[in-house]
Design a protein around this motif. Structure first.
Motif, mmCIF file in Angstrom:
data_model
loop_
_atom_site.group_PDB
_atom_site.id
_atom_site.type_symbol
_atom_site.label_atom_id
_atom_site.label_comp_id
_atom_site.label_asym_id
_atom_site.label_seq_id
_atom_site.Cartn_x
_atom_site.Cartn_y
_atom_site.Cartn_z
ATOM 1 N N TYR A 67 39.616 36.545 48.039
ATOM 2 C CA TYR A 67 39.019 35.653 47.041
ATOM 3 C C TYR A 67 40.047 34.643 46.537
ATOM 4 N N TYR A 155 27.422 47.881 33.904
ATOM 5 C CA TYR A 155 27.501 46.598 33.203
ATOM 6 C C TYR A 155 28.956 46.242 32.895
ATOM 7 N N GLN A 157 31.570 47.244 34.544
ATOM 8 C CA GLN A 157 32.214 46.908 35.806
ATOM 9 C C GLN A 157 31.923 45.465 36.198
ATOM 10 N N ARG A 158 30.689 45.032 36.016
ATOM 11 C CA ARG A 158 30.335 43.655 36.364
ATOM 12 C C ARG A 158 31.049 42.646 35.460
ATOM 13 N N ILE A 159 31.211 42.995 34.178
ATOM 14 C CA ILE A 159 31.947 42.118 33.259
ATOM 15 C C ILE A 159 33.400 41.989 33.712
ATOM 16 N N GLU A 161 34.598 42.447 36.732
ATOM 17 C CA GLU A 161 34.654 41.684 37.980
ATOM 18 C C GLU A 161 34.519 40.187 37.730
ATOM 19 N N THR A 162 33.671 39.800 36.792
ATOM 20 C CA THR A 162 33.512 38.388 36.454
ATOM 21 C C THR A 162 34.774 37.825 35.810
ATOM 22 N N ILE A 163 35.361 38.586 34.903
ATOM 23 C CA ILE A 163 36.617 38.161 34.270
ATOM 24 C C ILE A 163 37.718 38.045 35.313
ATOM 25 N N ASN A 164 37.758 38.992 36.259
ATOM 26 C CA ASN A 164 38.772 38.944 37.319
ATOM 27 C C ASN A 164 38.644 37.679 38.149
ATOM 28 N N LYS A 165 37.426 37.340 38.562
ATOM 29 C CA LYS A 165 37.244 36.148 39.395
ATOM 30 C C LYS A 165 37.662 34.884 38.656
ATOM 31 N N ALA A 166 37.300 34.788 37.392
ATOM 32 C CA ALA A 166 37.718 33.626 36.603
ATOM 33 C C ALA A 166 39.233 33.606 36.438
#
Length: 185
Positions: A67, A155, A157-159, A161-166
């Motif tokens: 990524y 939920y 985990q998804r938060i 993952e989103t913070i990680n990508k940003a």
């Protein structure tokens, strides 16, 4: 002479005077009994959880590396100069970006993947507990609470993952470490 269980059919490494038997079932039972005697059931479970965590963390680092390499390509393309109103990625960018990622940002990737792997292990342990708990099989309230806990962890985990990508994208742009990038993202 003593008896030695040999897992392979190789005799050249054995000292002289040692009798050996090659029986696959005997060797497996010998190894399993030795592991059971050394570790016990509790230690086997802890090692299994550790192996699961190491697997999830490794897969997470590999995914995050891919990524971030893609994010670096986007950053290089966005900030590249224009020639005749056409943007182009400079030559050799893949190797340069891969080198930057592995040399300067591997700790960022490892930390972000560590957080996700930790939540994933908790979700798997909760799922295992949910399926094996005898008291929760007939109790509707316990089933509901365990399902709610599973949903909250998914939920969370998804938060993360989103913070990680940003944070990975901001890290590509600003060249800061994970926590600074996550705060800015």
């Amino acid at each position: 002479p003593s008896r030695v269980a040999v897992p392979f059919n190789r005799t050249d490494d054995l000292p002289s005077g040692v009798n050996f038997t090659v029986d696959p079932t005997d060797n497996l039972s010998y190894v399993n009994s030795t592991v059971s005697a050394l570790l016990g059931d509790g230690a086997k479970r802890r090692l299994l959880i550790y192996d699961l965590f190491a697997f999830l963390w490794t897969v997470g680092v590999i995914n995050a590396t891919g990524y971030m390499i893609l994010a670096f390509h986007g950053v290089v393309w966005y900030f590249s100069s224009t020639h005749d109103d056409k943007k182009d990625i400079p030559t050799g960018t893949f190797w340069k970006v891969t080198g930057w990622t592995l040399l300067y940002h591997l700790g960022t990737l490892a930390f972000g993947s560590f957080l996700v792997a930790l939540v994933q292990v908790f979700r798997i342990l909760l799922y295992y507990f949910q399926k094996t708990a005898a008291w929760a099989k007939d109790n509707v309230a316990a089933k509901y609470l365990l399902a709610c806990a599973q949903c909250c962890l998914a939920y969370f985990q998804r938060i993360i993952e989103t913070i990680n990508k940003a944070a990975y994208v901001i890290c590509c742009i600003t060249n800061q470490w994970f926590l600074c990038s996550a705060r800015r993202g």
